[in-house]
Design an enzyme around this catalytic site. Structure first.
Site, PDB file in Angstrom:
ATOM      1  CG  LEU A 256       8.353  -7.565  -4.928  1.00 32.39           C
ATOM      2  CD1 LEU A 256       8.050  -8.638  -6.124  1.00 32.39           C
ATOM      3  CD2 LEU A 256       9.229  -6.024  -4.814  1.00 32.39           C
ATOM      4  CG  ASP A 257       3.221  -3.001  -3.032  1.00 34.04           C
ATOM      5  OD1 ASP A 257       4.231  -2.698  -1.782  1.00 34.04           O
ATOM      6  OD2 ASP A 257       3.430  -1.706  -3.522  1.00 34.04           O
ATOM      7  NE  ARG A 258      -3.266 -10.730  -1.799  1.00 33.95           N
ATOM      8  CZ  ARG A 258      -3.988 -10.607  -0.866  1.00 33.95           C
ATOM      9  NH1 ARG A 258      -4.246 -10.119   0.220  1.00 33.95           N
ATOM     10  NH2 ARG A 258      -5.084 -11.755  -1.392  1.00 33.95           N
TER      11      ARG A 258
ATOM     12  NE  ARG B 282       0.960   1.118  -5.563  1.00 32.41           N
ATOM     13  CZ  ARG B 282       0.884   0.426  -5.159  1.00 32.41           C
ATOM     14  NH1 ARG B 282       0.327  -0.687  -4.311  1.00 32.41           N
ATOM     15  NH2 ARG B 282      -0.711   0.001  -4.769  1.00 32.41           N
TER      16      ARG B 282
END
Length: 318
Positions: free
Chosen positions: A139-141, A241
């Site tokens: 998962l992205d930060r 995104r």
């Protein structure tokens, strides 16, 4: 840097956590600090033996294999910053093969790229007795929510295959800028990864990119924002995104692909992170085939912002 004393020949028995792993990858992990070129050299020369036999670098270890590893002199590196134990993670499911936790926003899933440690290093620090803990996906930060960690290599291998075959259903919640109109919409746009001049990883819609598929469901809509659920049929980097931003609906708080002027305004209004949350997971257990369905509620800071949006404007949908 000082050279450590050359150790004696070591003998290692392969346990369940390492069974199925290629021997070159195993040695890279086992002989920390040894250059890969040296690992391949001792494999080619036959100094490494498995059950008293020579093997090449593609050999996959079997449970109970006996490894002979020759003495290796390694340059001792200065110790990096200590990994804090930190607050225990919120575990939603766990058995002997895997666990699923609710990742907080702001924590990278692993160290690297200027980050000294991440979630997986911290989890290993919290569980020193664990022989095997590996990320199944990422998962992205700034993304919060459900994350799968394998506790057995056999589970990791099957879960990776399931991911590639689209057998793990992942759904995310996000608030986007704009009035999303369609109750259900498929986005199929190829995504291409590239590096900026500063070396940062970025993704764009490009015909030369990999096929990518997102399914967007409208949950609530206001005059300026829409709350949507996004189901991933492929798992490309930054897929949600980029798909939504390219469609004219940037994620609120997205500092890479979003509306930067809007983000500054949202920060003053209380949204201090990207609004993206991995809310639902559904998959069959890699070893038992049991159906596992999990959900994680919106974190308080995102739920509070939705309430603020609700109070500020008349809802048009949902």
């Amino acid at each position: 840097m000082a050279l450590s004393k050359a150790p004696a020949v070591s003998h290692v028995r392969v346990d369940e956590g390492s069974a199925g792993q290629r021997i070159d990858n195993f040695l890279v992990r086992e002989c920390k600090g040894v250059p890969k070129s040296h690992i391949y050299r001792i494999l080619r020369s036959g100094e490494v033996r498995v059950n008293s036999r020579r093997v090449d670098q593609t050999y996959r270890l079997q449970l109970g294999d006996e490894l002979r590893i020759p003495p290796i002199r390694v340059a001792e590196k200065e110790a990096g910053p200590a990994i804090p134990v930190g607050k225990p993670f919120d575990i939603l499911f766990e058995d002997e093969a895997l666990l699923v936790l609710d990742k907080p926003a702001g924590l990278a899933v692993h160290g690297g790229s200027g980050v000294s440690f991440g979630l997986i290093e911290q989890l290993r620090r919290q569980r020193p007795e664990a022989k095997f803990l590996e990320l199944v996906h990422r998962l992205d930060r700034e993304t919060s929510g459900l994350l799968i960690v394998a506790k057995k290599r056999s589970a990791l291998t099957v879960l990776h295959d399931m991911m590639r075959e689209g057998k793990v259903q992942k759904r995310y919640l996000t608030l986007v800028a704009g009035r999303w109109l369609n109750p259900l919409q498929h986005i199929k746009l190829p995504l291409f990864k590239y590096l900026t001049e500063g070396g940062e990883r970025r993704v764009c819609v490009n015909p030369e990119g990999k096929p990518s598929h997102s399914i967007v469901r409208l949950l609530k809509r206001w005059q300026a924002y829409s709350l949507v659920e996004v189901e991933l049929k492929t798992g490309r980097t930054h897929q949600i995104r980029v798909h939504l931003s390219h469609s004219g609906f940037p994620l609120c708080g997205d500092d890479k692909y979003g509306d930067f002027a809007l983000n500054k305004r949202l920060e003053k209004e209380g949204l201090k992170r990207m609004f993206l949350h991995a809310a639902k997971l559904s998959f069959h257990h890699p070893l038992t085939d049991q159906l596992i369905e999990l959900s994680a509620s919106l974190p308080a800071e995102l739920e509070e912002f939705v309430v603020a949006v609700e109070q500020a404007g008349q809802r048009e949908y949902g």
